[in-house]
Design a protein around this motif. Structure first.
Motif, mmCIF file in Angstrom:
data_model
loop_
_atom_site.group_PDB
_atom_site.id
_atom_site.type_symbol
_atom_site.label_atom_id
_atom_site.label_comp_id
_atom_site.label_asym_id
_atom_site.label_seq_id
_atom_site.Cartn_x
_atom_site.Cartn_y
_atom_site.Cartn_z
ATOM 1 N N LYS A 1 1.341 12.647 -8.023
ATOM 2 C CA LYS A 1 2.110 12.062 -6.944
ATOM 3 C C LYS A 1 1.251 11.299 -5.951
ATOM 4 O O LYS A 1 1.759 10.755 -4.982
ATOM 5 N N LYS A 2 -0.072 11.271 -6.174
ATOM 6 C CA LYS A 2 -0.977 10.506 -5.326
ATOM 7 C C LYS A 2 -2.023 9.825 -6.206
ATOM 8 O O LYS A 2 -2.513 10.411 -7.171
ATOM 9 N N ILE A 3 -2.338 8.602 -5.861
ATOM 10 C CA ILE A 3 -3.375 7.843 -6.559
ATOM 11 C C ILE A 3 -4.272 7.230 -5.487
ATOM 12 O O ILE A 3 -3.784 6.571 -4.564
ATOM 13 N N LYS A 4 -5.574 7.440 -5.614
ATOM 14 C CA LYS A 4 -6.506 6.903 -4.624
ATOM 15 C C LYS A 4 -7.337 5.785 -5.227
ATOM 16 O O LYS A 4 -7.742 5.849 -6.380
ATOM 17 N N THR A 5 -7.573 4.756 -4.413
ATOM 18 C CA THR A 5 -8.440 3.644 -4.802
ATOM 19 C C THR A 5 -9.570 3.561 -3.791
ATOM 20 O O THR A 5 -9.740 4.450 -2.961
ATOM 21 N N GLY A 6 -10.329 2.487 -3.824
ATOM 22 C CA GLY A 6 -11.432 2.341 -2.886
ATOM 23 C C GLY A 6 -10.985 2.369 -1.434
ATOM 24 O O GLY A 6 -11.614 3.013 -0.588
ATOM 25 N N ARG A 7 -9.885 1.662 -1.133
ATOM 26 C CA ARG A 7 -9.432 1.569 0.259
ATOM 27 C C ARG A 7 -8.059 2.177 0.511
ATOM 28 O O ARG A 7 -7.658 2.330 1.676
ATOM 29 N N LEU A 8 -7.338 2.493 -0.550
ATOM 30 C CA LEU A 8 -5.929 2.842 -0.399
ATOM 31 C C LEU A 8 -5.596 4.206 -0.996
ATOM 32 O O LEU A 8 -6.340 4.745 -1.805
ATOM 33 N N GLU A 9 -4.446 4.708 -0.568
ATOM 34 C CA GLU A 9 -3.862 5.902 -1.177
ATOM 35 C C GLU A 9 -2.402 5.591 -1.475
ATOM 36 O O GLU A 9 -1.649 5.196 -0.583
ATOM 37 N N LEU A 10 -2.010 5.758 -2.732
ATOM 38 C CA LEU A 10 -0.632 5.537 -3.143
ATOM 39 C C LEU A 10 0.044 6.891 -3.261
ATOM 40 O O LEU A 10 -0.463 7.783 -3.941
ATOM 41 N N SER A 11 1.196 7.039 -2.608
ATOM 42 C CA SER A 11 1.912 8.309 -2.613
ATOM 43 C C SER A 11 3.347 8.083 -3.057
ATOM 44 O O SER A 11 4.051 7.234 -2.491
ATOM 45 N N LEU A 12 3.779 8.846 -4.067
ATOM 46 C CA LEU A 12 5.159 8.743 -4.530
ATOM 47 C C LEU A 12 6.078 9.278 -3.437
ATOM 48 O O LEU A 12 5.935 10.413 -2.983
ATOM 49 N N MET A 13 7.020 8.463 -2.986
ATOM 50 C CA MET A 13 7.892 8.836 -1.872
ATOM 51 C C MET A 13 8.913 9.885 -2.282
ATOM 52 O O MET A 13 9.437 9.863 -3.390
#
Length: 223
Positions: free
Chosen positions: A3-15
């Motif tokens: 439910k979370k994916i992290k990149t160099g600058r960002l964090e993606l979170s499934l709402m």
């Protein structure tokens, strides 16, 4: 399901459904409000597949400030999923859309039965088209919203993987039988056979899906 994916600058979170309901209430544009409302309804209707319907929030990893969202328009169909994305105007032109899409596309390609990611943009949305081009998408005609693009999953290298695995197993077998060279040779051969068969099977499946999708796209363009 992640439910979370992290990149160099960002964090993606499934709402969550609650977060999505808040988006519906906050949306200023009627079309955007309707889109979020449809996503919410589909998430509730298909809870086991909500990761293909719910948007993923894009937030800055250092501060947690939301800068946009992205997501898919449903589960895989004929090996393909369609991605959509948007970054708030005050945070554009910083590469966030490219970075977030790259991460979510990589996530999609490790899911079952996903071989192609598709996207559509408005004809005059040159910024979005440049994002897709940077990500390695290729143009493939017109869709309901405008120019259509697609990116195919890189081919799996099962041959190399199973060759190395077979070599390792063969070495262990060879050591136990006091004939390491023979064990490695046999293990490598068996590994190559299995890997080649898996590569051939995947290639055949990709070709069948590509043929079917080409026909479906042609039918849509004629409608």
């Amino acid at each position: 399901m992640m439910k979370k994916i992290k990149t160099g600058r960002l964090e993606l979170s499934l709402m969550s459904d609650e977060q999505l309901a808040e988006l519906v209430q906050r949306a200023d544009e009627p079309d955007l409000r309707a889109a979020y409302a449809q996503m919410l309804a589909l998430c509730r209707e298909h809870p086991q597949e909500r990761h293909w319907y719910a948007p993923w929030q894009i937030a800055l990893k250092t501060s947690g400030v939301p800068v946009g969202d992205l997501g898919f328009k449903g589960p895989p169909a004929d090996g393909a999923v369609e991605i959509g994305y948007g970054v708030e105007e005050s945070h554009r032109c910083r590469g966030y859309a490219t970075e977030a899409c790259q991460a979510l596309i990589e996530w999609a390609f490790v899911q079952e039965n996903v071989y192609v990611v598709e996207a559509e943009t408005a004809a005059d949305n040159e910024i979005s088209q440049r994002v897709l081009q940077k990500l390695g998408f290729r143009a493939c005609g017109l869709g309901a919203e405008g120019p259509r693009f697609e990116k195919e999953k890189p081919a799996s290298g099962w041959l190399a993987i199973y060759m190395c695995l077979g070599m390792s197993v063969g070495m262990c077998f060879g050591v136990s039988t006091a004939n390491t060279a023979l064990g490695m040779c046999l293990g490598t051969c068996f590994g190559m056979m299995i890997g080649a068969a898996m590569d051939a099977a995947e290639k055949k499946k990709r070709a069948a899906l590509r043929t079917r999708r080409t026909g479906l796209v042609a039918d849509k363009q004629e409608e």
